[in-house]
Design a protein around this motif. Structure first.
Motif, PDB file in Angstrom:
ATOM      1  N   GLY A 150      -6.287  74.621  36.547  1.00 33.66           N
ATOM      2  CA  GLY A 150      -5.196  73.666  36.669  1.00 33.66           C
ATOM      3  C   GLY A 150      -3.936  74.280  37.246  1.00 33.66           C
ATOM      4  O   GLY A 150      -2.915  73.630  37.350  1.00 33.66           O
ATOM      5  N   ASN A 151      -4.020  75.574  37.591  1.00 29.97           N
ATOM      6  CA  ASN A 151      -2.941  76.293  38.270  1.00 29.97           C
ATOM      7  C   ASN A 151      -1.683  76.427  37.427  1.00 29.97           C
ATOM      8  O   ASN A 151      -0.570  76.409  37.937  1.00 29.97           O
ATOM      9  CB  ASN A 151      -2.593  75.626  39.605  1.00 29.97           C
ATOM     10  CG  ASN A 151      -2.252  76.662  40.658  1.00 29.97           C
ATOM     11  OD1 ASN A 151      -3.100  77.461  41.044  1.00 29.97           O
ATOM     12  ND2 ASN A 151      -1.023  76.674  41.111  1.00 29.97           N
ATOM     13  N   ILE A 152      -1.859  76.595  36.134  1.00 34.55           N
ATOM     14  CA  ILE A 152      -0.697  76.857  35.292  1.00 34.55           C
ATOM     15  C   ILE A 152      -0.080  78.185  35.699  1.00 34.55           C
ATOM     16  O   ILE A 152      -0.784  79.142  36.037  1.00 34.55           O
ATOM     17  CB  ILE A 152      -1.087  76.862  33.801  1.00 34.55           C
ATOM     18  CG1 ILE A 152       0.159  76.968  32.936  1.00 34.55           C
ATOM     19  CG2 ILE A 152      -2.074  77.986  33.483  1.00 34.55           C
ATOM     20  CD1 ILE A 152      -0.100  76.747  31.468  1.00 34.55           C
ATOM     21  N   ALA A 153       1.243  78.252  35.706  1.00 34.10           N
ATOM     22  CA  ALA A 153       1.925  79.471  36.126  1.00 34.10           C
ATOM     23  C   ALA A 153       1.629  80.609  35.156  1.00 34.10           C
ATOM     24  O   ALA A 153       1.542  80.389  33.944  1.00 34.10           O
ATOM     25  CB  ALA A 153       3.437  79.222  36.191  1.00 34.10           C
ATOM     26  N   PRO A 154       1.480  81.848  35.667  1.00 32.57           N
ATOM     27  CA  PRO A 154       1.241  82.984  34.774  1.00 32.57           C
ATOM     28  C   PRO A 154       2.303  83.127  33.694  1.00 32.57           C
ATOM     29  O   PRO A 154       2.009  83.538  32.572  1.00 32.57           O
ATOM     30  CB  PRO A 154       1.253  84.184  35.731  1.00 32.57           C
ATOM     31  CG  PRO A 154       0.811  83.622  37.035  1.00 32.57           C
ATOM     32  CD  PRO A 154       1.387  82.236  37.085  1.00 32.57           C
ATOM     33  N   VAL A 155       3.564  82.782  34.026  1.00 33.86           N
ATOM     34  CA  VAL A 155       4.643  82.908  33.049  1.00 33.86           C
ATOM     35  C   VAL A 155       4.401  82.001  31.846  1.00 33.86           C
ATOM     36  O   VAL A 155       4.915  82.238  30.756  1.00 33.86           O
ATOM     37  CB  VAL A 155       6.012  82.587  33.705  1.00 33.86           C
ATOM     38  CG1 VAL A 155       6.129  81.122  34.067  1.00 33.86           C
ATOM     39  CG2 VAL A 155       7.163  83.005  32.794  1.00 33.86           C
ATOM     40  N   LEU A 338       3.007  83.602  43.617  1.00 33.65           N
ATOM     41  CA  LEU A 338       1.748  83.374  44.320  1.00 33.65           C
ATOM     42  C   LEU A 338       0.951  82.246  43.661  1.00 33.65           C
ATOM     43  O   LEU A 338       0.444  81.344  44.333  1.00 33.65           O
ATOM     44  CB  LEU A 338       0.910  84.654  44.355  1.00 33.65           C
ATOM     45  CG  LEU A 338      -0.483  84.511  45.010  1.00 33.65           C
ATOM     46  CD1 LEU A 338      -0.349  84.151  46.479  1.00 33.65           C
ATOM     47  CD2 LEU A 338      -1.300  85.792  44.850  1.00 33.65           C
ATOM     48  N   VAL A 339       0.849  82.284  42.345  1.00 32.03           N
ATOM     49  CA  VAL A 339       0.075  81.260  41.642  1.00 32.03           C
ATOM     50  C   VAL A 339       0.745  79.896  41.748  1.00 32.03           C
ATOM     51  O   VAL A 339       0.087  78.878  41.981  1.00 32.03           O
ATOM     52  CB  VAL A 339      -0.136  81.657  40.169  1.00 32.03           C
ATOM     53  CG1 VAL A 339      -0.881  80.557  39.421  1.00 32.03           C
ATOM     54  CG2 VAL A 339      -0.936  82.959  40.083  1.00 32.03           C
ATOM     55  N   ILE A 340       2.060  79.859  41.570  1.00 29.98           N
ATOM     56  CA  ILE A 340       2.778  78.589  41.665  1.00 29.98           C
ATOM     57  C   ILE A 340       2.604  77.973  43.061  1.00 29.98           C
ATOM     58  O   ILE A 340       2.501  76.748  43.210  1.00 29.98           O
ATOM     59  CB  ILE A 340       4.273  78.803  41.347  1.00 29.98           C
ATOM     60  CG1 ILE A 340       4.463  79.124  39.861  1.00 29.98           C
ATOM     61  CG2 ILE A 340       5.096  77.578  41.717  1.00 29.98           C
ATOM     62  CD1 ILE A 340       5.888  79.470  39.497  1.00 29.98           C
ATOM     63  N   SER A 341       2.565  78.817  44.088  1.00 30.54           N
ATOM     64  CA  SER A 341       2.445  78.335  45.468  1.00 30.54           C
ATOM     65  C   SER A 341       1.014  77.984  45.858  1.00 30.54           C
ATOM     66  O   SER A 341       0.790  77.455  46.955  1.00 30.54           O
ATOM     67  CB  SER A 341       2.989  79.400  46.434  1.00 30.54           C
ATOM     68  OG  SER A 341       4.313  79.760  46.121  1.00 30.54           O
ATOM     69  N   TRP A 342       0.060  78.283  44.988  1.00 28.78           N
ATOM     70  CA  TRP A 342      -1.347  78.169  45.378  1.00 28.78           C
ATOM     71  C   TRP A 342      -1.772  76.763  45.821  1.00 28.78           C
ATOM     72  O   TRP A 342      -2.484  76.624  46.821  1.00 28.78           O
ATOM     73  CB  TRP A 342      -2.251  78.669  44.252  1.00 28.78           C
ATOM     74  CG  TRP A 342      -3.615  79.041  44.737  1.00 28.78           C
ATOM     75  CD1 TRP A 342      -4.797  78.411  44.501  1.00 28.78           C
ATOM     76  CD2 TRP A 342      -3.930  80.165  45.580  1.00 28.78           C
ATOM     77  NE1 TRP A 342      -5.825  79.063  45.118  1.00 28.78           N
ATOM     78  CE2 TRP A 342      -5.326  80.138  45.793  1.00 28.78           C
ATOM     79  CE3 TRP A 342      -3.169  81.168  46.172  1.00 28.78           C
ATOM     80  CZ2 TRP A 342      -5.976  81.092  46.578  1.00 28.78           C
ATOM     81  CZ3 TRP A 342      -3.815  82.126  46.952  1.00 28.78           C
ATOM     82  CH2 TRP A 342      -5.207  82.070  47.137  1.00 28.78           C
ATOM     83  N   PRO A 343      -1.373  75.682  45.127  1.00 26.41           N
ATOM     84  CA  PRO A 343      -1.769  74.347  45.606  1.00 26.41           C
ATOM     85  C   PRO A 343      -1.303  74.080  47.038  1.00 26.41           C
ATOM     86  O   PRO A 343      -2.058  73.529  47.860  1.00 26.41           O
ATOM     87  CB  PRO A 343      -1.103  73.399  44.609  1.00 26.41           C
ATOM     88  CG  PRO A 343      -0.953  74.201  43.364  1.00 26.41           C
ATOM     89  CD  PRO A 343      -0.647  75.592  43.843  1.00 26.41           C
TER      90      PRO A 343
END
Length: 364
Positions: A150-155, A338-343
């Motif tokens: 679900g692309n939750i941010a690592p933070v 990087l993760v937040i930008s993934w979608p």
């Protein structure tokens, strides 16, 4: 002008600077609130608790290993579970603006967590600590994988993991320690954090040897140098050799010292030969995203292929956790971004794939 005396906040200045009194007031108020909610709750409808809290603190366990727990979560969950609720669902929600003052240049919490609760069954039994840990190891990885998909941010991942972990804990009337005492919420939170680390460690086993070396080195030394002998021992343990890592442009070995190369020190051109090393895939994606934007990162992700690019994104979660716990804010922010930008990157990957020319000149 609104009366503030009864507001449920743990603010010392309202108690003559006494932090302990402020804490006691806050906890007592939460318990009273949740007890009243439990009395009035309709069993046909769930209770949803909207919560955002990032504070955590470390302490040593009986083996002198540091364990992490969130004091804010502990306080809220003590009141919720003590009132007789069980957690049956967890929804992370992107609720905070990135440009708000507290978030600028920081790793501030980007999501809030909604806990879905119902009154615990009067027939709920008791389990032991061992049974609780076994259930966590069976159920938590499935929940964590869904959160990552679900692309939750690592933070936010560590906070979101509390939900499914405490769902198991709150399912039972009590979780009993070896001495027969009920397990406190703080201990349960520490065990959940330990299982989160175990989840990431299990993912490392699927990675290539060179990447596993880099993760272990980064966790121990960051981007600082250390003795060649230490690097040699670690490389052999990970089934690789220092010389091969140097030839691939992943580290520098000079005068008996070894260090990982920073992203800006990597050779400018990314080649398909680097695709087998997930560490390099992640570093090049982060560098290109930061220097050239999402479209350029998408072109590189297309070249890597979906399997490697997704592995690189997954590694970003692990590297964020290491960076955050060591206080390396700049590194943590890079992997979180990087993760937040993934979608958005994936959307642009689809555009690149549909383009006849593919437009793959990334570094020219």
């Amino acid at each position: 002008m609104v009366p503030k005396a009864q507001e449920l906040v743990a603010t010392p200045y309202r108690f003559d600077g006494n932090r302990e009194k402020a804490k006691e007031f806050f906890e007592a108020g939460l318990r009273k609130a949740f007890n009243r909610i439990r009395e009035k709750a309709n069993p046909d409808y769930p209770l949803t608790v909207y919560y955002a809290f990032k504070q955590s603190e470390g302490e040593e366990d009986e083996n002198d290993d540091e364990v992490v727990a969130s004091t804010g979560w502990e306080t809220m969950l003590n009141g919720l579970i003590g009132a007789g609720f069980t957690i049956c669902g967890t929804w992370p929600m992107h609720s905070e603006m990135n440009n708000r003052p507290v978030a600028n240049g920081t790793n501030a919490l980007a999501s809030s967590i909604v806990l879905v609760c119902r009154p615990r069954s009067p027939e709920a039994g008791m389990i032991t600590r061992r049974e609780f840990t076994r259930l966590l190891r069976n159920e938590l990885p499935v929940a964590l994988k869904k959160l990552q998909q679900g692309n939750i941010a690592p933070v936010d991942l560590a906070q979101a993991a509390i939900g499914p972990g405490m769902a198991i804990f709150s399912r039972y009337e009590k979780v009993l320690e070896a001495n027969g005492e009920p397990m406190p919420v703080r201990t349960a939170l520490q065990i959940i954090n330990q299982e989160l680390d175990a989840y990431f460690a299990a993912q490392e086993g699927e990675l290539d040897p060179d990447t596993r070396f880099c993760i272990a080195w980064f966790e121990q030394f960051g981007l600082k140098e250390a003795d060649y002998g230490t690097a040699d021992i670690l490389a052999r343990a990970k089934n690789t050799v220092v010389e091969r890592l140097q030839e691939k442009g992943m580290l520098e070995a000079v005068k008996g010292k070894v260090r990982l190369l920073k992203r800006e020190e990597l050779v400018p051109e990314w080649s398909s030969g680097k695709k087998e090393c997930v560490w390099l895939c992640t570093q090049y994606l982060v560098r290109l995203l930061n220097t050239a934007g999402e479209t350029a990162a998408a072109k590189l992700a297309y070249q890597m292929g979906s399997e490697r690019s997704e592995a690189a994104k997954s590694l970003a979660y692990r590297l964020y956790t290491i960076s955050e716990r060591n206080g390396w804010a700049e590194e943590a922010l890079a992997y979180n971004t990087l993760v937040i930008s993934w979608p958005a990157i994936l959307d642009k990957v689809a555009e690149v794939a549909a383009s006849p020319a593919k437009q793959l000149n990334l570094f020219g």
